[in-house]
Design an enzyme around this catalytic site. Structure first.
Site, PDB file in Angstrom:
ATOM      1  N   SER A  74      14.156  -8.590  -0.962  1.00 12.37           N
ATOM      2  CA  SER A  74      14.397  -9.752  -1.829  1.00 12.37           C
ATOM      3  C   SER A  74      14.485  -9.241  -3.259  1.00 12.37           C
ATOM      4  O   SER A  74      13.987  -8.145  -3.568  1.00 12.37           O
ATOM      5  CB  SER A  74      13.225 -10.727  -1.712  1.00 12.37           C
ATOM      6  OG  SER A  74      13.299 -11.731  -2.693  1.00 12.37           O
ATOM      7  N   TYR A  94       4.008 -12.726  -2.157  1.00 10.06           N
ATOM      8  CA  TYR A  94       5.359 -12.538  -1.596  1.00 10.06           C
ATOM      9  C   TYR A  94       6.022 -11.330  -2.250  1.00 10.06           C
ATOM     10  O   TYR A  94       6.575 -10.464  -1.556  1.00 10.06           O
ATOM     11  CB  TYR A  94       6.190 -13.807  -1.803  1.00 10.06           C
ATOM     12  CG  TYR A  94       7.599 -13.690  -1.252  1.00 10.06           C
ATOM     13  CD1 TYR A  94       7.829 -13.607   0.119  1.00 10.06           C
ATOM     14  CD2 TYR A  94       8.693 -13.645  -2.099  1.00 10.06           C
ATOM     15  CE1 TYR A  94       9.117 -13.480   0.629  1.00 10.06           C
ATOM     16  CE2 TYR A  94       9.989 -13.526  -1.603  1.00 10.06           C
ATOM     17  CZ  TYR A  94      10.194 -13.448  -0.235  1.00 10.06           C
ATOM     18  OH  TYR A  94      11.472 -13.321   0.265  1.00 10.06           O
TER      19      TYR A  94
HETATM   20  N1  LIG Z   1      16.138 -17.671   1.337  1.00 12.50           N
HETATM   21  C1  LIG Z   1      15.954 -16.942   0.288  1.00 12.50           C
HETATM   22  O1  LIG Z   1      16.030 -17.418  -0.872  1.00 12.50           O
HETATM   23  C2  LIG Z   1      15.692 -15.448   0.427  1.00 12.50           C
HETATM   24  C3  LIG Z   1      15.942 -14.634  -0.691  1.00 12.50           C
HETATM   25  C4  LIG Z   1      15.692 -13.277  -0.594  1.00 12.50           C
HETATM   26  C5  LIG Z   1      15.237 -12.740   0.594  1.00 12.50           C
HETATM   27  N2  LIG Z   1      15.007 -13.539   1.668  1.00 12.50           N
HETATM   28  C6  LIG Z   1      14.523 -12.916   2.902  1.00 12.50           C
HETATM   29  O2  LIG Z   1      15.489 -13.119   3.898  1.00 12.50           O
HETATM   30  C7  LIG Z   1      14.866 -13.112   5.186  1.00 12.50           C
HETATM   31  C8  LIG Z   1      15.326 -14.346   5.961  1.00 12.50           C
HETATM   32  O3  LIG Z   1      14.922 -15.500   5.239  1.00 12.50           O
HETATM   33  P1  LIG Z   1      15.659 -16.910   5.390  1.00 12.50           P
HETATM   34  O4  LIG Z   1      15.913 -17.410   4.030  1.00 12.50           O
HETATM   35  O5  LIG Z   1      16.783 -16.802   6.361  1.00 12.50           O
HETATM   36  O6  LIG Z   1      14.449 -17.767   5.982  1.00 12.50           O
HETATM   37  P2  LIG Z   1      14.349 -18.778   7.253  1.00 12.50           P
HETATM   38  O7  LIG Z   1      15.561 -19.619   7.322  1.00 12.50           O
HETATM   39  O8  LIG Z   1      13.007 -19.402   7.132  1.00 12.50           O
HETATM   40  O9  LIG Z   1      14.369 -17.783   8.490  1.00 12.50           O
HETATM   41  C9  LIG Z   1      13.301 -16.903   8.713  1.00 12.50           C
HETATM   42  C10 LIG Z   1      13.505 -16.219  10.050  1.00 12.50           C
HETATM   43  O10 LIG Z   1      12.391 -15.333  10.265  1.00 12.50           O
HETATM   44  C11 LIG Z   1      11.931 -15.554  11.593  1.00 12.50           C
HETATM   45  N3  LIG Z   1      10.512 -15.241  11.725  1.00 12.50           N
HETATM   46  C12 LIG Z   1       9.474 -15.736  11.007  1.00 12.50           C
HETATM   47  N4  LIG Z   1       8.313 -15.236  11.475  1.00 12.50           N
HETATM   48  C13 LIG Z   1       8.635 -14.425  12.516  1.00 12.50           C
HETATM   49  C14 LIG Z   1       7.887 -13.635  13.408  1.00 12.50           C
HETATM   50  N5  LIG Z   1       6.550 -13.559  13.350  1.00 12.50           N
HETATM   51  N6  LIG Z   1       8.556 -12.931  14.355  1.00 12.50           N
HETATM   52  C15 LIG Z   1       9.895 -12.989  14.430  1.00 12.50           C
HETATM   53  N7  LIG Z   1      10.668 -13.698  13.618  1.00 12.50           N
HETATM   54  C16 LIG Z   1      10.035 -14.413  12.666  1.00 12.50           C
HETATM   55  C17 LIG Z   1      12.234 -17.015  11.896  1.00 12.50           C
HETATM   56  O11 LIG Z   1      12.428 -17.196  13.298  1.00 12.50           O
HETATM   57  P3  LIG Z   1      11.437 -17.916  14.319  1.00 12.50           P
HETATM   58  O12 LIG Z   1      10.844 -19.088  13.638  1.00 12.50           O
HETATM   59  O13 LIG Z   1      12.369 -18.233  15.462  1.00 12.50           O
HETATM   60  O14 LIG Z   1      10.441 -16.856  14.693  1.00 12.50           O
HETATM   61  C18 LIG Z   1      13.586 -17.190  11.188  1.00 12.50           C
HETATM   62  O15 LIG Z   1      14.636 -16.836  12.046  1.00 12.50           O
HETATM   63  C19 LIG Z   1      13.363 -13.054   4.922  1.00 12.50           C
HETATM   64  O16 LIG Z   1      12.914 -11.738   5.061  1.00 12.50           O
HETATM   65  C20 LIG Z   1      13.247 -13.495   3.467  1.00 12.50           C
HETATM   66  O17 LIG Z   1      12.090 -12.965   2.849  1.00 12.50           O
HETATM   67  C21 LIG Z   1      15.233 -14.903   1.608  1.00 12.50           C
END
Ligand SMILES: NC(=O)c1ccc[n+]([C@@H]2O[C@H](COP(=O)([O-])OP(=O)(O)OC[C@H]3O[C@@H](n4cnc5c(N)ncnc54)[C@H](OP(=O)(O)O)[C@@H]3O)[C@@H](O)[C@H]2O)c1
Length: 245
Positions: free
Chosen positions: A142, A155
């Site tokens: 991130s 975080y």
């Molecule tokens: N959205 C943002 O603004 C942003 C910005 C920078 C970086 N990121 C990073 O991008 C990545 C994806 O985030 P997102 O925005 O797509 O969030 P999201 O829509 O909440 O998706 C998170 C994913 O992680 C999975 N997950 C959570 N806990 C887990 C576990 N214990 N085992 C396996 N899978 C798990 C969830 O699947 P299940 O619930 O099916 O397990 C879901 O598919 C993360 O690493 C986040 O830190 C996000």
């Protein structure tokens, strides 16, 4: 099995950025995508979308914090496809509070998924890549892995850990010809952190991150981009918030 066909494990594939990466990779019909996260119902929905666009995927429900489930993910992938070409460590969670309001439970929640999860999946995938002297690992950190921000102590600490882990992993694996990269997006419109997606004029979409990952798996064999920082192009109000801008 077609030797030209690649196998890619995507963690956190059930929604958001991981879903977008899975759809993007599966649209290249030379990639079999392994969809790995906990929510089997959501994963089936992603698989259906992949099938509708004639892509190929399998589902292996996995909690990345559970060592036995991670071992099963890796072994099942090897049993089905014989190799792992690409790993995208995308699964991640967010909680945001003032530093003193975080609890120990918050600490373990954030570090278990964001750091331990990356460590475990990588640990069990790497021997298969080293044996073939081939492979590529992309970690989704991130912009919080590069900066700090209000309410982001834990975080940001977990994502700085992912950045440091990735740069060191790269050093471990380059003699084995394995590519390693970290992707650091700013704010992306997903349900991340349990919030309703908040789409504004300058939002970045999950597909923007998927596009960067696709670039990484498409670049020349001569090079391996180490880090990609993704920020929005446009900020109409010049908001001074380094997470977005
Ligand atoms: N959205 C943002 O603004 C942003 C910005 C920078 C970086 N990121 C990073 O991008 C990545 C994806 O985030 P997102 O925005 O797509 O969030 P999201 O829509 O909440 O998706 C998170 C994913 O992680 C999975 N997950 C959570 N806990 C887990 C576990 N214990 N085992 C396996 N899978 C798990 C969830 O699947 P299940 O619930 O099916 O397990 C879901 O598919 C993360 O690493 C986040 O830190 C996000």
């Amino acid at each position: 099995m077609n030797e030209g066909t690649k196998t890619a494990i995507i963690t956190g594939a059930s929604k958001g950025i991981g879903k977008a990466i899975s759809l993007k990779f599966a649209a290249n019909n030379n990639i079999n995508v392994v969809l790995a996260s906990r929510d089997n119902t959501q994963l089936q929905q992603v698989q259906k979308e992949i099938e509708d666009s004639k892509g190929k995927s399998i589902i292996i429900p996995t909690d990345v914090t559970k060592e036995e489930e991670v071992k099963h993910l890796v072994q099942e992938t090897i049993d089905q496809f014989g190799k792992i070409d690409i790993l995208v460590n995308n699964a991640g969670v967010g909680r945001f509070k003032r530093a003193d309001e975080f609890t120990l439970d918050d600490y373990y929640y954030l570090f278990d998924v964001n750091v331990l999860g990356v460590f475990l999946v990588t640990k069990y995938v790497v021997p298969h890549m080293v044996a073939r002297e081939s492979g590529q690992i992309i970690n989704i950190a991130s912009i919080a892995g590069k900066n700090g921000f209000k309410t982001g102590t834990l975080y940001a600490a977990s994502k700085h850990a992912v950045v440091g882990y990735t740069w060191s992993l790269r050093e471990d694996l380059k003699e084995h010809k394995i590519k390693v990269s970290v992707v650091c997006p700013g704010s992306v419109v997903t349900g991340f952190g349990g919030k309703q997606p908040d789409r504004v004029e300058w939002s970045m979409e999950p597909e923007d991150v998927a596009h960067a990952c696709y670039y990484l798996i498409s670049e020349s064999e001569n090079v391996n981009t180490a880090e990609i920082i993704i920020k929005p192009r446009y900020n109409p109000r010049n908001i001074d918030w380094n997470m977005r801008t």
